[in-house]
Design a protein around this motif. Structure first.
Motif, PDB file in Angstrom:
ATOM      1  N   ALA A 238       0.449  -1.683  -0.132  1.00  0.00           N
ATOM      2  CA  ALA A 238      -0.301   0.003   0.325  1.00  0.00           C
ATOM      3  C   ALA A 238       0.637   1.981   0.066  1.00  0.00           C
ATOM      4  CB  ALA A 238      -0.601   0.124   1.101  1.00  0.00           C
ATOM      5  N   VAL A 239       0.370   2.202  -0.812  1.00  0.00           N
ATOM      6  CA  VAL A 239       1.049   3.433  -0.912  1.00  0.00           C
ATOM      7  C   VAL A 239       0.084   4.544  -1.047  1.00  0.00           C
ATOM      8  CG1 VAL A 239       3.223   2.813  -2.368  1.00  0.00           C
ATOM      9  CG2 VAL A 239       1.366   3.280  -3.312  1.00  0.00           C
ATOM     10  N   LEU A 240       0.919   5.533  -0.881  1.00  0.00           N
ATOM     11  CA  LEU A 240      -0.662   6.834  -1.308  1.00  0.00           C
ATOM     12  C   LEU A 240      -0.602   7.029  -3.125  1.00  0.00           C
ATOM     13  CD1 LEU A 240      -1.711   9.459   0.450  1.00  0.00           C
ATOM     14  CD2 LEU A 240      -0.358  10.702   0.741  1.00  0.00           C
ATOM     15  N   ALA A 241      -1.607   7.366  -3.622  1.00  0.00           N
ATOM     16  CA  ALA A 241      -1.171   7.598  -4.610  1.00  0.00           C
ATOM     17  C   ALA A 241      -2.864   8.552  -5.238  1.00  0.00           C
ATOM     18  CB  ALA A 241      -1.993   6.470  -5.824  1.00  0.00           C
ATOM     19  N   PRO A 242      -2.981   9.202  -6.678  1.00  0.00           N
ATOM     20  CA  PRO A 242      -4.192  10.181  -6.743  1.00  0.00           C
ATOM     21  C   PRO A 242      -5.089   9.325  -7.175  1.00  0.00           C
ATOM     22  CG  PRO A 242      -2.566   9.820  -8.554  1.00  0.00           C
ATOM     23  CD  PRO A 242      -2.158   9.154  -6.968  1.00  0.00           C
ATOM     24  N   GLY A 243      -6.438   9.946  -6.836  1.00  0.00           N
ATOM     25  CA  GLY A 243      -7.134   9.410  -7.518  1.00  0.00           C
ATOM     26  C   GLY A 243      -7.442   9.530  -8.817  1.00  0.00           C
ATOM     27  N   GLY A 244      -8.692   9.451  -9.638  1.00  0.00           N
ATOM     28  CA  GLY A 244      -9.066   9.687 -10.712  1.00  0.00           C
ATOM     29  C   GLY A 244      -9.288  10.650 -11.451  1.00  0.00           C
ATOM     30  N   LEU A 245     -10.312  11.412 -10.148  1.00  0.00           N
ATOM     31  CA  LEU A 245     -11.317  12.716 -10.650  1.00  0.00           C
ATOM     32  C   LEU A 245     -10.029  14.057 -10.455  1.00  0.00           C
ATOM     33  CD1 LEU A 245     -14.925  11.246  -9.536  1.00  0.00           C
ATOM     34  CD2 LEU A 245     -13.732  11.673 -11.882  1.00  0.00           C
ATOM     35  N   HIS A 246      -9.073  13.732  -9.300  1.00  0.00           N
ATOM     36  CA  HIS A 246      -7.777  14.972  -9.396  1.00  0.00           C
ATOM     37  C   HIS A 246      -8.738  15.199  -8.072  1.00  0.00           C
ATOM     38  CE1 HIS A 246      -5.981  13.322 -12.855  1.00  0.00           C
ATOM     39  NE2 HIS A 246      -7.059  13.548 -13.723  1.00  0.00           N
ATOM     40  N   VAL A 247      -9.464  14.576  -7.232  1.00  0.00           N
ATOM     41  CA  VAL A 247     -10.229  14.936  -5.036  1.00  0.00           C
ATOM     42  C   VAL A 247      -9.372  14.517  -3.797  1.00  0.00           C
ATOM     43  CG1 VAL A 247     -12.092  16.124  -6.685  1.00  0.00           C
ATOM     44  CG2 VAL A 247     -12.210  13.842  -5.537  1.00  0.00           C
ATOM     45  N   SER A 248      -8.665  14.093  -4.986  1.00  0.00           N
ATOM     46  CA  SER A 248      -8.319  13.490  -3.642  1.00  0.00           C
ATOM     47  C   SER A 248      -6.901  12.296  -4.181  1.00  0.00           C
ATOM     48  CB  SER A 248     -10.012  11.833  -3.315  1.00  0.00           C
ATOM     49  OG  SER A 248     -10.408  12.656  -2.658  1.00  0.00           O
ATOM     50  N   TRP A 249      -6.390  11.987  -2.081  1.00  0.00           N
ATOM     51  CA  TRP A 249      -4.955  11.700  -1.784  1.00  0.00           C
ATOM     52  C   TRP A 249      -5.469  10.212  -1.414  1.00  0.00           C
ATOM     53  CZ3 TRP A 249      -1.915  13.404  -4.827  1.00  0.00           C
ATOM     54  CH2 TRP A 249      -1.668  14.405  -5.587  1.00  0.00           C
ATOM     55  N   HIS A 250      -5.255   8.363  -1.809  1.00  0.00           N
ATOM     56  CA  HIS A 250      -5.792   7.588  -1.080  1.00  0.00           C
ATOM     57  C   HIS A 250      -5.034   6.134  -0.561  1.00  0.00           C
ATOM     58  CE1 HIS A 250     -10.123   8.751  -2.297  1.00  0.00           C
ATOM     59  NE2 HIS A 250      -9.562   8.839  -3.423  1.00  0.00           N
ATOM     60  N   HIS A 251      -5.119   5.961   0.068  1.00  0.00           N
ATOM     61  CA  HIS A 251      -3.345   4.665   0.805  1.00  0.00           C
ATOM     62  C   HIS A 251      -4.445   3.619   0.211  1.00  0.00           C
ATOM     63  CE1 HIS A 251      -0.857   3.050   3.217  1.00  0.00           C
ATOM     64  NE2 HIS A 251       0.330   4.308   3.251  1.00  0.00           N
ATOM     65  N   THR A 252      -4.105   3.207  -0.706  1.00  0.00           N
ATOM     66  CA  THR A 252      -4.343   1.568  -1.171  1.00  0.00           C
ATOM     67  C   THR A 252      -3.389   0.696  -1.673  1.00  0.00           C
ATOM     68  OG1 THR A 252      -3.882   2.817  -3.416  1.00  0.00           O
ATOM     69  CG2 THR A 252      -5.722   2.033  -2.192  1.00  0.00           C
ATOM     70  N   PRO A 253      -3.710  -0.879  -1.540  1.00  0.00           N
ATOM     71  CA  PRO A 253      -2.694  -1.686  -2.223  1.00  0.00           C
ATOM     72  C   PRO A 253      -2.871  -2.278  -3.784  1.00  0.00           C
ATOM     73  CG  PRO A 253      -4.503  -2.899  -0.501  1.00  0.00           C
ATOM     74  CD  PRO A 253      -4.499  -1.249  -1.252  1.00  0.00           C
ATOM     75  N   SER A 254      -2.644  -3.238  -3.568  1.00  0.00           N
ATOM     76  CA  SER A 254      -2.576  -3.452  -5.392  1.00  0.00           C
ATOM     77  C   SER A 254      -4.021  -4.556  -4.704  1.00  0.00           C
ATOM     78  CB  SER A 254      -1.467  -4.300  -5.976  1.00  0.00           C
ATOM     79  OG  SER A 254      -0.599  -3.984  -6.408  1.00  0.00           O
ATOM     80  N   LEU A 255      -4.576  -5.080  -5.805  1.00  0.00           N
ATOM     81  CA  LEU A 255      -5.656  -6.059  -5.504  1.00  0.00           C
ATOM     82  C   LEU A 255      -5.161  -6.901  -6.867  1.00  0.00           C
ATOM     83  CD1 LEU A 255      -8.896  -4.180  -4.618  1.00  0.00           C
ATOM     84  CD2 LEU A 255      -7.423  -5.466  -2.811  1.00  0.00           C
ATOM     85  N   HIS A 256      -5.756  -8.331  -6.558  1.00  0.00           N
ATOM     86  CA  HIS A 256      -6.251  -9.091  -7.480  1.00  0.00           C
ATOM     87  C   HIS A 256      -7.312  -9.739  -7.614  1.00  0.00           C
ATOM     88  CE1 HIS A 256      -5.529 -13.794  -7.746  1.00  0.00           C
ATOM     89  NE2 HIS A 256      -5.521 -13.401  -9.457  1.00  0.00           N
ATOM     90  N   LEU A 257      -8.139  -9.004  -8.740  1.00  0.00           N
ATOM     91  CA  LEU A 257      -9.092  -9.018  -8.636  1.00  0.00           C
ATOM     92  C   LEU A 257      -9.987 -10.581  -9.293  1.00  0.00           C
ATOM     93  CD1 LEU A 257     -10.363  -5.917  -9.738  1.00  0.00           C
ATOM     94  CD2 LEU A 257     -10.670  -6.969  -7.237  1.00  0.00           C
ATOM     95  N   ALA A 258     -11.316 -10.916  -9.702  1.00  0.00           N
ATOM     96  CA  ALA A 258     -11.749 -12.372 -10.589  1.00  0.00           C
ATOM     97  C   ALA A 258     -11.576 -11.755 -12.211  1.00  0.00           C
ATOM     98  CB  ALA A 258     -12.694 -12.659  -9.923  1.00  0.00           C
ATOM     99  N   GLY A 259     -12.310 -10.430 -12.178  1.00  0.00           N
ATOM    100  CA  GLY A 259     -12.365  -9.941 -13.752  1.00  0.00           C
ATOM    101  C   GLY A 259     -12.428  -8.688 -13.850  1.00  0.00           C
TER     102      GLY A 259
END
Length: 268
Positions: A238-259
């Motif tokens: 998990a690291v700090l990264a920008p959100g896609g609408l450029h309004v926020s900063w989020h602390h997130t990890p990688s995710l393995h998703l089924a699809g």
């Protein structure tokens, strides 16, 4: 990906970011083209953070809930049981002031616990409308009468995090995606989003990262992709990264998703 974000200057390592960007660029030479379709994916932290902006603006925002525009239904398990989501501007891993645009102090607000939606974000307007003793959670933003109450410092964490290499080893055939961009919401209620990949996409076969893949367009609801039974693994990166609408900063990890639904490639 050649950028790195941190709440403190001393935590920035430009040399490491440069090495990572150079490695990705060298690895991405002569990409293959894959047909559109639904692929198992490992999304790196920037992809996950990109999606969380849509959750916070269109989902956990009390104004959107009150107006019937949100997917969020309090008490229901709408995300995978592995996942917790909360907002906390006072956490030292996050930048930003500890108060909102109305001067209300911020603190930790849980939004998802073991996949259950357990909270929404309020400003003074939405709290007053909610009644029942509801109070502002400290999420007023400039222009809040139109925007509502927006969480700008989200954390997403998951049960039993593992190294990203272990996430990849769990994929028989799928894609490793490093970044998204140029994303737009198509349906706010179901949170269907379309956008493009960038900064590296790689084919995974038999648990190993293989050749680079040309950029792809996706059309996908992250609510569905992060939904019950869809999260197959959570990274410990998990690291700090920008959100896609450029309004926020989020602390997130990688995710393995089924699809994840990819609806276009370089050919169209």
């Amino acid at each position: 990906v050649g950028s790195v974000l941190a709440a403190r200057l001393g935590e920035l390592d430009g040399a490491a970011a440069g090495r990572r960007a150079a490695l990705t660029a060298r690895s991405g030479v002569d990409p293959v083209e894959l047909p559109p379709g639904r692929y198992e994916v490992v999304l790196e932290p920037r992809c996950v953070a990109y999606m969380l902006d849509f959750f916070t603006v269109y989902g956990f925002n009390a104004k959107a809930v009150q107006e019937g525009r949100s997917f969020a239904r309090l008490g229901e398990r709408q995300l995978d049981e592995r996942l917790w989501v909360w907002d906390d501007a006072t956490d030292p891993r996050q930048p930003g002031p500890a108060f909102d645009a109305e001067g209300t102090p911020k603190g930790r607000v849980y939004l998802v616990e073991e996949g259950h939606v357990t909270g929404v974000t309020h400003d003074r307007r939405t709290a007053a409308k909610a009644g029942g003793g509801a109070e502002s959670t400290g999420h007023a933003v400039p222009g809040g009468a139109a925007m509502g109450a927006i969480a700008r410092n989200l954390f997403l964490e998951g049960r039993d995090p593992v190294a990203v290499d272990d996430l990849v080893r769990g994929v028989e055939r799928g894609l490793l995606v490093k970044d998204f961009w140029y994303t737009r919401v198509l349906d706010p209620k179901t949170l269907v989003v379309t956008g493009l990949t960038r900064n590296g996409v790689f084919l995974i076969e038999d648990g190993r990262v293989g050749p680079p893949v040309g950029n792809l367009r996706f059309t996908q609801s992250p609510v569905a992709a992060f939904g019950p039974g869809q999260v197959l693994g959570v990274g410990d990166d998990a690291v700090l990264a920008p959100g896609g609408l450029h309004v926020s900063w989020h602390h997130t990890p990688s995710l393995h998703l089924a699809g994840w639904n990819f609806t276009g490639n370089a050919s169209g």
